[in-house]
Design a protein around this motif. Structure first.
Motif, PDB file in Angstrom:
ATOM      1  N   MET A 285      -8.148 -11.333  16.133  1.00 47.26           N
ATOM      2  CA  MET A 285      -7.319 -11.887  15.093  1.00 47.26           C
ATOM      3  C   MET A 285      -7.449 -10.911  13.547  1.00 47.26           C
ATOM      4  O   MET A 285      -6.509 -10.552  12.507  1.00 47.26           O
ATOM      5  N   ARG A 286      -8.098 -10.411  13.968  1.00 42.71           N
ATOM      6  CA  ARG A 286      -8.927  -8.997  12.783  1.00 42.71           C
ATOM      7  C   ARG A 286      -8.013  -8.013  13.051  1.00 42.71           C
ATOM      8  O   ARG A 286      -7.105  -7.239  12.449  1.00 42.71           O
ATOM      9  N   GLU A 287      -8.030  -7.674  14.454  1.00 45.52           N
ATOM     10  CA  GLU A 287      -6.570  -6.227  14.859  1.00 45.52           C
ATOM     11  C   GLU A 287      -5.294  -6.624  14.516  1.00 45.52           C
ATOM     12  O   GLU A 287      -5.133  -5.778  14.641  1.00 45.52           O
ATOM     13  N   ASN A 288      -4.637  -7.860  14.780  1.00 49.21           N
ATOM     14  CA  ASN A 288      -3.313  -8.210  14.922  1.00 49.21           C
ATOM     15  C   ASN A 288      -3.882  -8.120  12.631  1.00 49.21           C
ATOM     16  O   ASN A 288      -2.394  -7.297  12.560  1.00 49.21           O
ATOM     17  N   TYR A 289      -4.268  -8.096  11.908  1.00 45.82           N
ATOM     18  CA  TYR A 289      -4.454  -8.526  10.703  1.00 45.82           C
ATOM     19  C   TYR A 289      -4.242  -6.887  10.579  1.00 45.82           C
ATOM     20  O   TYR A 289      -3.532  -6.200   9.769  1.00 45.82           O
ATOM     21  N   GLU A 290      -4.987  -5.575  11.575  1.00 49.65           N
ATOM     22  CA  GLU A 290      -5.387  -4.493  11.020  1.00 49.65           C
ATOM     23  C   GLU A 290      -4.173  -3.602  11.250  1.00 49.65           C
ATOM     24  O   GLU A 290      -3.068  -3.244  10.630  1.00 49.65           O
ATOM     25  N   VAL A 291      -2.893  -4.437  12.170  1.00 45.91           N
ATOM     26  CA  VAL A 291      -1.839  -4.281  12.792  1.00 45.91           C
ATOM     27  C   VAL A 291      -0.249  -4.394  11.419  1.00 45.91           C
ATOM     28  O   VAL A 291      -0.053  -3.584  10.938  1.00 45.91           O
ATOM     29  N   LEU A 292      -0.656  -5.998  10.909  1.00 42.20           N
ATOM     30  CA  LEU A 292      -0.202  -6.136   9.874  1.00 42.20           C
ATOM     31  C   LEU A 292      -0.002  -4.841   8.916  1.00 42.20           C
ATOM     32  O   LEU A 292       0.776  -4.283   7.646  1.00 42.20           O
ATOM     33  N   ALA A 293      -1.503  -4.987   8.169  1.00 41.13           N
ATOM     34  CA  ALA A 293      -1.754  -3.608   6.969  1.00 41.13           C
ATOM     35  C   ALA A 293      -1.098  -2.231   7.185  1.00 41.13           C
ATOM     36  O   ALA A 293      -0.824  -2.070   6.721  1.00 41.13           O
ATOM     37  N   GLN A 294      -1.462  -2.126   8.863  1.00 37.63           N
ATOM     38  CA  GLN A 294      -0.758  -0.567   9.102  1.00 37.63           C
ATOM     39  C   GLN A 294       0.239  -0.621   9.207  1.00 37.63           C
ATOM     40  O   GLN A 294       1.412  -0.006   8.446  1.00 37.63           O
ATOM     41  N   ALA A 295       1.421  -1.427   9.446  1.00 34.91           N
ATOM     42  CA  ALA A 295       2.612  -1.968   8.939  1.00 34.91           C
ATOM     43  C   ALA A 295       3.233  -1.943   8.093  1.00 34.91           C
ATOM     44  O   ALA A 295       4.487  -1.139   7.637  1.00 34.91           O
ATOM     45  N   LEU A 296       2.541  -2.662   6.839  1.00 31.84           N
ATOM     46  CA  LEU A 296       3.414  -3.305   5.574  1.00 31.84           C
ATOM     47  C   LEU A 296       3.019  -2.529   4.917  1.00 31.84           C
ATOM     48  O   LEU A 296       3.818  -2.176   3.229  1.00 31.84           O
ATOM     49  N   CYS A 297       1.538  -1.749   4.910  1.00 29.00           N
ATOM     50  CA  CYS A 297       0.935  -1.413   3.649  1.00 29.00           C
ATOM     51  C   CYS A 297       0.463   0.437   3.640  1.00 29.00           C
ATOM     52  O   CYS A 297      -0.105   0.997   2.723  1.00 29.00           O
ATOM     53  N   GLY A 298       0.772   0.656   5.100  1.00 33.70           N
ATOM     54  CA  GLY A 298       0.285   1.791   5.460  1.00 33.70           C
ATOM     55  C   GLY A 298      -0.966   1.877   5.561  1.00 33.70           C
ATOM     56  O   GLY A 298      -1.992   2.845   5.411  1.00 33.70           O
ATOM     57  N   GLU A 299      -2.320   0.702   5.531  1.00 37.78           N
ATOM     58  CA  GLU A 299      -3.191   1.321   5.696  1.00 37.78           C
ATOM     59  C   GLU A 299      -3.862   1.249   6.970  1.00 37.78           C
ATOM     60  O   GLU A 299      -3.343   0.879   7.853  1.00 37.78           O
ATOM     61  N   GLY A 300      -5.465   2.121   7.032  1.00 34.05           N
ATOM     62  CA  GLY A 300      -5.802   2.395   8.258  1.00 34.05           C
ATOM     63  C   GLY A 300      -6.537   0.795   8.910  1.00 34.05           C
ATOM     64  O   GLY A 300      -6.847   0.237   7.721  1.00 34.05           O
ATOM     65  N   ASN A 301      -7.317   1.979   9.494  1.00 34.78           N
ATOM     66  CA  ASN A 301      -8.460   0.301   9.846  1.00 34.78           C
ATOM     67  C   ASN A 301      -9.550   0.904   9.030  1.00 34.78           C
ATOM     68  O   ASN A 301     -10.422   1.113   8.126  1.00 34.78           O
ATOM     69  N   GLY A 302     -10.164  -0.760   8.744  1.00 35.89           N
ATOM     70  CA  GLY A 302     -11.592  -0.222   7.516  1.00 35.89           C
ATOM     71  C   GLY A 302     -11.741  -2.200   6.832  1.00 35.89           C
ATOM     72  O   GLY A 302     -11.024  -2.679   6.896  1.00 35.89           O
TER      73      GLY A 302
END
Length: 302
Positions: A285-302
């Motif tokens: 689920m964290r991997e899914n949330y990271e995808v969301l953050a990247q897609a909607l906020c442009g955030e990288g992993n972390g």
């Protein structure tokens, strides 16, 4: 005559030895409680609930490639596995069409539905009344963990408190992870999305995202031209920039919409095809949330 006298005791000894071997009982499963789950999402949560409790055998039934179980047919190996089980944990909510068959064939088997008592979203496919993919919601996963802990505690009362404690600890981590990403996703300016599997509708609700289009098809089904056109129209109307396709399914429909509209395709994991021996629920689920953050906020992993 001497030879006969010599061989007779040897023959008798061999007969006794063979009889003893034949009478030796078969080796049995030493587990105190044998639990079988219907498919990967239920297994992932049950694994957390039963963690570090000795004497519990946990096995998953349907293989990862089976996907969702709406049309799943029980195999002979499934039936053999259920014959040895004490508890069968299903998702419920219309996910498993074969539950009645199991109840009729395995009358002594304790069967429970992990989504029992939960509020489910309506299904977008029309195949079932409800969207049974509750595990994709953080709060839904907590409900499922509590139900599983209750079921295992009833079957194994001496360890009931241990199951409850594990479920509570798991739920605390699930909620903390969700809250962490709620904070990250609060910065998302465009919250309109399109999804290509209804399971992700639950995650969208967790983060206040607006699902303006959905194409929910089984792997062997293709969306119609009308469905594609309707989704493309929604993407243009709402300025959608992110399309979320499920890793277990073909993403051709998402790619078609992307080509027509310019919206980007992102892959998310519904956990249905997760390998039961690989990553755990929280990591997936964290991997899914990271995808969301990247897609909607442009955030990288972390």
């Amino acid at each position: 005559m001497t030879l006969l006298k010599t061989m007779l005791p040897l023959a008798m000894a061999l007969l006794v030895l063979l009889s003893a071997c034949a009478a030796e009982p078969e080796k049995t499963d030493p587990s105190r409680l044998r639990v079988v789950t219907s498919f990967s999402p239920v297994y992932l949560i049950a694994k957390e609930v039963a963690a570090n409790i000795d004497g519990v055998s946990l096995e998953n039934m349907a293989p990862a490639q089976a996907g969702c179980l709406h049309d799943y047919q029980l195999t002979m190996d499934d039936r053999k596995l259920l014959e040895k089980a004490d508890v069968f944990l299903a998702c419920g909510g219309g996910m498993e069409s074969f539950l009645g068959e199991i109840a009729d064939a395995h009358t002594a088997l304790a069967t429970a539905e992990a989504v029992a008592g939960a509020s489910l979203l309506p299904s977008a496919t029309g195949e079932t009344e409800y969207n049974a993919h509750l595990w994709m919601s953080a709060e839904g996963a907590c409900v499922m963990a509590a139900n599983i802990a209750h079921t295992l505690g009833e079957a194994d009362p001496a360890y009931a408190e241990d199951y409850r404690a594990n479920a509570d600890a798991f739920s605390k981590k699930v909620r903390a992870q969700r809250d962490e990403y709620r904070e990250k996703l609060a910065a998302a300016e465009n919250r309109n999305i399109v999804i290509f599997h209804e399971s992700f509708d639950y995650a969208a609700h967790d983060f206040g995202l607006n699902v303006v289009g959905i194409i929910a098809k089984e792997p062997d089904e293709e969306p119609s031209a009308k469905e594609i056109n309707e989704v493309c129209a929604a993407v243009r109307e709402y300025g959608v920039q992110a399309l979320f396709a499920d890793t277990q399914y073909d993403d051709r429909a998402a790619e078609t919409v992307s080509q027509e509209t310019g919206a980007a395709v992102y892959a998310v994991n519904s956990l249905v095809g997760a390998d039961a021996g690989e990553k755990g629920y929280l990591e997936l689920m964290r991997e899914n949330y990271e995808v969301l953050a990247q897609a909607l906020c442009g955030e990288g992993n972390g």
